[in-house]
Design a protein around this motif. Sequence first.
Motif, mmCIF file in Angstrom:
data_model
loop_
_atom_site.group_PDB
_atom_site.id
_atom_site.type_symbol
_atom_site.label_atom_id
_atom_site.label_comp_id
_atom_site.label_asym_id
_atom_site.label_seq_id
_atom_site.Cartn_x
_atom_site.Cartn_y
_atom_site.Cartn_z
ATOM 1 N N THR A 179 -5.426 16.564 -6.658
ATOM 2 C CA THR A 179 -6.364 17.666 -6.461
ATOM 3 C C THR A 179 -7.048 17.482 -5.120
ATOM 4 O OG1 THR A 179 -6.750 17.792 -8.832
ATOM 5 C CG2 THR A 179 -8.365 18.855 -7.422
ATOM 6 N N GLN A 180 -6.969 18.539 -4.304
ATOM 7 C CA GLN A 180 -7.608 18.498 -2.991
ATOM 8 C C GLN A 180 -8.283 19.854 -2.779
ATOM 9 O OE1 GLN A 180 -5.033 18.212 0.417
ATOM 10 N NE2 GLN A 180 -6.613 17.266 1.637
ATOM 11 N N HIS A 181 -9.579 19.860 -2.564
ATOM 12 C CA HIS A 181 -10.338 21.103 -2.373
ATOM 13 C C HIS A 181 -10.109 22.062 -3.532
ATOM 14 C CE1 HIS A 181 -11.306 19.674 1.611
ATOM 15 N NE2 HIS A 181 -10.025 19.556 1.894
ATOM 16 N N PHE A 182 -10.182 21.534 -4.739
ATOM 17 C CA PHE A 182 -10.046 22.299 -5.980
ATOM 18 C C PHE A 182 -8.657 22.906 -6.172
ATOM 19 C CE2 PHE A 182 -14.533 22.520 -4.672
ATOM 20 C CZ PHE A 182 -15.087 21.801 -5.710
ATOM 21 N N GLU A 183 -7.673 22.430 -5.456
ATOM 22 C CA GLU A 183 -6.288 22.882 -5.607
ATOM 23 C C GLU A 183 -5.403 21.690 -5.930
ATOM 24 O OE1 GLU A 183 -4.294 25.978 -2.992
ATOM 25 O OE2 GLU A 183 -5.945 25.287 -1.728
ATOM 26 N N ARG A 184 -4.387 21.911 -6.765
ATOM 27 C CA ARG A 184 -3.401 20.867 -7.063
ATOM 28 C C ARG A 184 -2.302 20.970 -6.029
ATOM 29 N NH1 ARG A 184 -3.891 16.857 -10.501
ATOM 30 N NH2 ARG A 184 -1.821 17.128 -11.318
ATOM 31 N N LYS A 185 -2.131 19.920 -5.218
ATOM 32 C CA LYS A 185 -1.119 19.919 -4.158
ATOM 33 C C LYS A 185 -0.160 18.750 -4.365
ATOM 34 C CE LYS A 185 -3.973 22.261 -0.834
ATOM 35 N NZ LYS A 185 -4.376 22.378 0.548
ATOM 36 N N CYS A 186 1.026 18.915 -3.820
ATOM 37 C CA CYS A 186 2.064 17.889 -3.902
ATOM 38 C C CYS A 186 1.968 16.959 -2.708
ATOM 39 C CB CYS A 186 3.443 18.562 -3.949
ATOM 40 S SG CYS A 186 4.817 17.399 -3.941
ATOM 41 N N PHE A 187 1.855 15.669 -2.990
ATOM 42 C CA PHE A 187 1.812 14.673 -1.930
ATOM 43 C C PHE A 187 2.993 13.727 -2.091
ATOM 44 C CE2 PHE A 187 -2.438 16.200 -1.653
ATOM 45 C CZ PHE A 187 -2.788 16.052 -0.319
ATOM 46 N N CYS A 188 3.726 13.526 -1.010
ATOM 47 C CA CYS A 188 4.857 12.613 -1.008
ATOM 48 C C CYS A 188 4.336 11.205 -0.742
ATOM 49 C CB CYS A 188 5.868 13.030 0.061
ATOM 50 S SG CYS A 188 6.528 14.685 -0.226
ATOM 51 N N LYS A 189 5.011 10.229 -1.361
ATOM 52 C CA LYS A 189 4.505 8.855 -1.350
ATOM 53 C C LYS A 189 5.601 7.898 -0.933
ATOM 54 C CE LYS A 189 3.666 7.004 -5.403
ATOM 55 N NZ LYS A 189 3.029 6.594 -6.664
ATOM 56 N N ARG A 190 5.230 6.917 -0.098
ATOM 57 C CA ARG A 190 6.123 5.812 0.264
ATOM 58 C C ARG A 190 5.300 4.573 0.541
ATOM 59 N NH1 ARG A 190 8.390 7.972 5.794
ATOM 60 N NH2 ARG A 190 9.927 8.659 4.296
ATOM 61 N N VAL A 191 5.936 3.424 0.463
ATOM 62 C CA VAL A 191 5.258 2.162 0.766
ATOM 63 C C VAL A 191 5.078 2.071 2.277
ATOM 64 C CG1 VAL A 191 5.414 -0.345 0.626
ATOM 65 C CG2 VAL A 191 6.215 1.052 -1.266
ATOM 66 N N CYS A 192 3.862 1.775 2.693
ATOM 67 C CA CYS A 192 3.568 1.671 4.146
ATOM 68 C C CYS A 192 4.215 0.439 4.753
ATOM 69 C CB CYS A 192 2.068 1.587 4.372
ATOM 70 S SG CYS A 192 1.182 3.052 3.842
ATOM 71 N N ARG A 220 0.849 -1.186 0.000
ATOM 72 C CA ARG A 220 0.000 0.000 0.000
ATOM 73 C C ARG A 220 0.882 1.231 0.000
ATOM 74 N NH1 ARG A 220 -3.715 0.286 5.021
ATOM 75 N NH2 ARG A 220 -2.370 2.049 5.320
ATOM 76 N N ASP A 221 0.454 2.271 -0.683
ATOM 77 C CA ASP A 221 1.175 3.530 -0.665
ATOM 78 C C ASP A 221 0.557 4.457 0.363
ATOM 79 O OD1 ASP A 221 2.949 2.846 -2.689
ATOM 80 O OD2 ASP A 221 1.628 3.587 -4.265
ATOM 81 N N CYS A 222 1.416 5.096 1.174
ATOM 82 C CA CYS A 222 0.970 6.110 2.121
ATOM 83 C C CYS A 222 1.330 7.471 1.557
ATOM 84 C CB CYS A 222 1.636 5.911 3.473
ATOM 85 S SG CYS A 222 1.030 4.465 4.343
ATOM 86 N N LEU A 223 0.399 8.415 1.638
ATOM 87 C CA LEU A 223 0.613 9.755 1.121
ATOM 88 C C LEU A 223 0.691 10.745 2.271
ATOM 89 C CD1 LEU A 223 -1.953 9.798 -1.823
ATOM 90 C CD2 LEU A 223 0.506 9.432 -1.963
ATOM 91 N N SER A 224 1.565 11.737 2.117
ATOM 92 C CA SER A 224 1.705 12.813 3.086
ATOM 93 C C SER A 224 1.933 14.103 2.315
ATOM 94 C CB SER A 224 2.894 12.521 4.002
ATOM 95 O OG SER A 224 3.122 13.602 4.867
ATOM 96 N N GLN A 225 1.171 15.136 2.631
ATOM 97 C CA GLN A 225 1.323 16.393 1.905
ATOM 98 C C GLN A 225 2.705 16.972 2.158
ATOM 99 O OE1 GLN A 225 -1.856 19.176 2.403
ATOM 100 N NE2 GLN A 225 -0.803 20.782 1.288
ATOM 101 N N SER A 226 3.330 17.425 1.097
ATOM 102 C CA SER A 226 4.670 18.001 1.190
ATOM 103 C C SER A 226 4.646 19.284 2.016
ATOM 104 C CB SER A 226 5.199 18.307 -0.208
ATOM 105 O OG SER A 226 6.419 19.012 -0.126
ATOM 106 N N HIS A 227 5.671 19.458 2.839
ATOM 107 C CA HIS A 227 5.800 20.668 3.650
ATOM 108 C C HIS A 227 6.653 21.723 2.941
ATOM 109 C CE1 HIS A 227 3.866 18.860 7.120
ATOM 110 N NE2 HIS A 227 4.607 17.785 6.936
ATOM 111 N N LYS A 228 7.458 21.302 1.975
ATOM 112 C CA LYS A 228 8.383 22.220 1.317
ATOM 113 C C LYS A 228 7.914 22.693 -0.055
ATOM 114 C CE LYS A 228 12.522 20.433 3.585
ATOM 115 N NZ LYS A 228 13.836 19.823 3.368
ATOM 116 N N PHE A 229 6.954 22.006 -0.686
ATOM 117 C CA PHE A 229 6.509 22.370 -2.026
ATOM 118 C C PHE A 229 5.674 23.643 -1.952
ATOM 119 C CE2 PHE A 229 4.165 22.258 -5.961
ATOM 120 C CZ PHE A 229 5.066 21.715 -6.862
ATOM 121 N N LYS A 230 6.004 24.621 -2.797
ATOM 122 C CA LYS A 230 5.291 25.909 -2.809
ATOM 123 C C LYS A 230 4.537 26.071 -4.118
ATOM 124 C CE LYS A 230 7.180 27.126 1.066
ATOM 125 N NZ LYS A 230 6.488 26.696 2.248
ATOM 126 N N GLY A 231 3.333 26.598 -4.077
ATOM 127 C CA GLY A 231 2.548 26.876 -5.263
ATOM 128 C C GLY A 231 1.699 25.694 -5.690
#
Length: 82
Positions: free
Chosen positions: A69-82, A34-45
């Motif tokens: 896409t989250q709440h009508f915004e494109r955000k960067c999510f970091c991914k790793r195997v759980c 399974r992939d776990c996602l976490s929103q990036s803290h360093k990605f801007k814009g």
Amino acid sequence: MALSRRMAASTLLLLVLLVATEMGATTTKTAEARDCLSQSHKFKGACLSSSNCAGVCRTENFPDGECHTQHFERKCFCKRVC
């Protein structure tokens, strides 16, 4: 006569065991990663390129990243195997 009945019973038992083990082998399920996602803290814009997102995620010690896409915004999510 008794010897042939024993032989037939033994052969039948062996055949049933063989069929049962073959049936069990085909229904065995394998675990999928399974992939776990976490929103990036360093990605801007707005996240427009998953390759840029993945590069920022690697600086945050994640092996990969992708835009979502989250709440009508494109955000960067970091991914790793759980």
